[in-house]
Scaffold this active site. Structure first.
Site: not given
Length: 824
Positions: A41, A87, A130
């Protein structure tokens, strides 16, 4: 009615309890968690410079075909694809990483081409539904070669898909884009660098494996931050390049500019890395409110998408912009520190790496990529050559091949007989059996022979390449040079060895010199409306002096002169009867050895006069015990009482009647002589003592008696001890001609020729009109010699002095727009 069967007896539950040492269990669990965070990570791989989530996003987008030459897709679609296949974490972490890779102010070479609101340094991005995204060309270079077995692939979290363990990385992404992350017990914070410089260092290391750190720093002198700015001091950078740990300071790019003609400001166009303008504004406001920062009047953020960052910090009058800037560097994020901690994964474990080690790991990775790519290409070409050679054998004896196939009982028998008759391999035989009849032309044979020759040449080239590590290194170097030429950009961050910011006691001493020194100066206002100042240096006898120009230049005719100091408050009197306060500290300064008012600023712009018809007639001192004398167009005279000025930035010094305006304003003593000149060529002068001083709102008293249709065109006050050196200049013309067309006639007379009269009388004639002349267009009374200028400020010639007071004038060669005195 049937009875229910007895339910089977439940089996007894066997309890299994194991005694576990809590300390051992906690230690093991913590180590597993720490390793997961470090490896999976938080830390980037030193080879491609990517964390697992970044690598999976780039690989997933590459698999989706989101190339630069194709349209954008919804970011939420990318997030869902990556989360579902590669992931196994939350969508927020994936989208945040996607956004960071699209921000040009975060990465030196962005990897994602974002469309929509991807945030700023002060605001977060829009939601993933968006925004849209696709890969950049640089990201394609990071993925280039994945289909040629250049890196190892590993299973995803549920063993359904394969993903690369590392990307091929055509350029040193870890150094170019940097990295940041917090793991368990360790963290990484790496600065971005310039792609061209990093590639040059990598190529030098390939050519010179024994290169020292100093050799590499000739190519990579310091980080190159996406936001630009300036790096102050390089000692900490060398420590970071040597040991992997160090720090450096970055400053904003700031210039001192004139915001308006009267106001100076600091204009910020580049900020330190990851510092936003709102953060800077907040710190400045906090510092001003807490009295820690002084000298700042306002802060305006003019940043936009077209012009980029522009933060304007207004400086109060009387403060040194350089000193204020030094104060801001010390107390705000305009100067910021960056701590380098080069921790990355090498062979699966975290290591702290210097510049040389980072380059070495990357170079070895690229050598491995190029080697595996060459091996893959060699194998594919050998396989193809094997098929082409078999196909050529079949075509050369195609009739016998057909006969063998037709005489065979089935495909297996045909395959066996072809292998025995023509000495073919199984792969070649299967290829021949699948051969299409249209390939059996003469042209196909020529094509196959050409392909065979080409394959043999390529195989030879690849074998030669793989046989020499030196050739592989040269190829890696050449490919890096191509990448740098294609994606490299000039350095943005400047490097400087500027002195560090003062702290502690030194900082307190520095705060005392923020304000500019109050030094003697002389302020000049030209007849063309330009204002400038000259700071006066003391001579050996203590008298301030300036050098008077020997040759006239534009705008050098003086309307008003004032001896003052740079921090004193003075006033500008306008034709509308207003007085505007200001200090000359921001007035353009001229050298005492070359006073040319053409280098000054227009006083209307400097004072930001709202009315274009408003003109400044004089500059006066507000601390003087001398009163201001004013004369108006309608013949009114007034002396303003000293000490009666309101404590306002601007105020009226005379109450004007409708249609009236001030034609002259002079600061003088009670023993002076007040002078009016009217348009009908009448001149009146009388003692200033005949005019009682009044307060600012008063409207004055009768000064000169005007005939019908006449008006005052000039007013001044003359010191009693300088009347002998005073001249009267009058210029007559016709009212029926356009201004500037008729040059008119001028006369210069001694002031002593004009007898004094009482206040509110008509005076005496100052000039006899020639044929066609009916009024005075211009008049001036002042010390000899008088200087005349045109509308553009250029010098004009006047007649010699000595004419009788009521004589007619001499024709002028050019139009005269204004008259003044010389610089003294």
């Amino acid at each position: 009615m049937t009875r229910a069967k007895n339910p089977p007896a439940e089996e007894p539950i066997v309890e299994r309890i194991e005694d576990v040492d809590v300390a051992t269990e906690m230690q093991g669990s913590f180590l597993e968690y720490a390793y997961s965070v470090i490896y999976s990570r938080a830390l980037p791989d030193a080879r491609d410079g990517l964390k697992p989530v970044q690598r999976r996003i780039l690989f997933g987008m590459n698999e989706m075909g989101l190339r630069p030459d194709r349209g954008h897709v919804k970011s939420s679609r990318v997030v869902g694809e990556v989360m579902g296949k590669y992931h196994p974490h939350g969508d927020t972490a994936i989208y945040d990483t996607l956004v960071r890779m699209a921000q040009a102010f975060t990465l030196r070479v962005p990897l994602v081409d974002g469309h929509g609101n991807f945030g700023s340094l002060d605001d977060g991005p829009a939601a993933s539904r968006y925004t849209e995204a696709r890969l950049t060309a640089a990201a394609i270079a990071m993925n280039d070669g994945l289909d040629e077995d250049v890196v190892d692939f590993v299973p995803n979290y549920d063993n359904q898909f394969m993903q690369p363990a590392v990307l091929p990385a055509a350029y040193p992404n870890l150094l170019v884009n940097g990295a940041s992350g917090i793991a368990v017990g360790m963290a990484t914070n790496m600065a971005p660098h310039n792609l061209i410089e990093v590639v040059a260092a990598a190529r030098h290391l390939i050519a010179h494996p024994d290169a020292t750190l100093d050799d590499l720093m000739e190519f990579v002198p310091a980080p190159d931050l996406p936001s630009g700015g300036t790096i102050v001091g390089l000692a900490g950078i060398r420590d970071a390049y040597a040991t992997g740990r160090g720090s450096f300071k970055t400053r904003a790019k700031v210039s001192i500019e004139s915001i308006t003609a009267r106001k100076t400001g600091l204009v910020v166009t580049e900020l330190p890395y990851l510092v936003g303008p709102e953060k800077v504004i907040e710190k400045i406001k906090d510092g001003v409110n807490s009295k820690k920062i002084s000298g700042i009047s306002d802060v305006t953020d003019l940043t936009d998408r077209m012009n980029g960052l522009r933060l304007v910090i207004g400086i109060k009058t009387g403060f040194s912009p350089d000193a204020v800037l030094e104060q801001l560097y010390r107390l705000t994020p305009l100067e910021d520190s960056f701590n380098i901690n080069n921790v990355a994964l090498v062979n699966g474990g975290p290591q702290t790496l210097g510049l040389r080690e980072l380059l070495q790991v990357y170079v070895e990775h690229r050598i491995s990529v190029v080697t595996r790519r060459s091996q893959y290409r060699l194998a594919r070409r050998q396989e193809r050559l094997h098929l082409v050679e078999g196909l050529l054998i079949a075509i050369l004896d195609i009739d016998e091949v057909i006969q063998v196939i037709r005489s065979s009982d089935d495909t297996a028998a045909a395959r066996t007989r072809l292998m025995e008759v023509f000495d073919l391999s199984l792969v070649q035989t299967d290829y021949i059996l699948e051969l299409q009849l249209r390939r059996l032309t003469k042209f196909s044979r020529i094509e196959l022979e050409a392909e065979r020759d080409k394959l043999r040449a390529e195989i030879h080239e690849l074998e030669t390449l793989l046989a020499s590590r030196h050739r592989i290194e040269a190829l890696v170097s050449d490919e890096l040079a191509e990448i740098a030429e294609k994606y490299g950009t000039p350095r943005r961050t400047l490097l400087t060895d500027a002195r560090p910011i003062a702290t502690g006691a030194a900082a307190k001493r520095a705060a005392a010199i923020l304000e500019l020194a109050d030094v003697p100066c002389r302020v000049f206002l030209s007849v063309t409306g330009r204002i400038a100042r000259v700071d006066l240096a003391a001579t050996e006898n203590g008298a301030p002096t300036i050098t008077v120009p020997t040759r006239r230049s534009k705008h050098d005719a003086i309307l008003s002169t004032l001896e003052t100091s740079t921090r004193s408050e003075i006033g500008a009197v306008t034709n509308l009867g207003r007085l505007i306060r200001f200090t000359p500290v921001d007035v353009p300064m001229l050298p005492p050895t070359s006073v040319q008012l053409g280098a000054g600023v227009r006083i209307g712009d400097y004072l930001s006069l709202p009315n274009r018809d408003e003109k400044v007639l004089a500059i006066v001192s507000l601390d003087s015990d001398r009163s201001i004398a004013l004369g108006t167009k309608q013949g009114v005279v007034k002396r303003v009482a000293t000490g009666a000025y309101p404590n306002k930035p601007e105020f009226e010094v005379i109450g004007l009647k409708a249609g009236d305006e001030v034609v002259g304003a002079v600061q003088g003593d009670e023993g002076d002589e007040l002078v009016f000149v009217a348009s009908d060529a009448q001149l009146l002068h009388f003692p200033a003592a005949n005019v009682r001083p009044q307060g600012c709102p008063a409207g004055g008293m009768a000064g000169v008696k005007l005939t019908a249709g006449a008006h005052a065109i000039h007013f001044t006050s003359l010191p009693a001890d300088r009347l002998e050196q005073t001249v009267v200049v009058t210029i007559a013309a016709s009212n029926e001609t356009l201004l500037g067309v008729d040059t008119g006639s001028a006369k210069v007379s001694e002031f002593s020729e004009f007898p004094g009269k009482g206040r509110a009388t008509g005076g005496v004639r100052a000039q006899r009109f020639l044929k066609g002349e009916d009024a005075l267009h211009l008049a001036w009374v002042g010390p000899s010699p008088a200087l005349a200028v045109g509308a553009d400020g250029t010098a004009r010639q006047l007649p010699d002095s000595g004419a009788k007071r009521d004589a007619s004038g001499q024709p002028l060669e050019a139009h005269v727009a204004a008259i003044g005195t010389r610089i003294e």
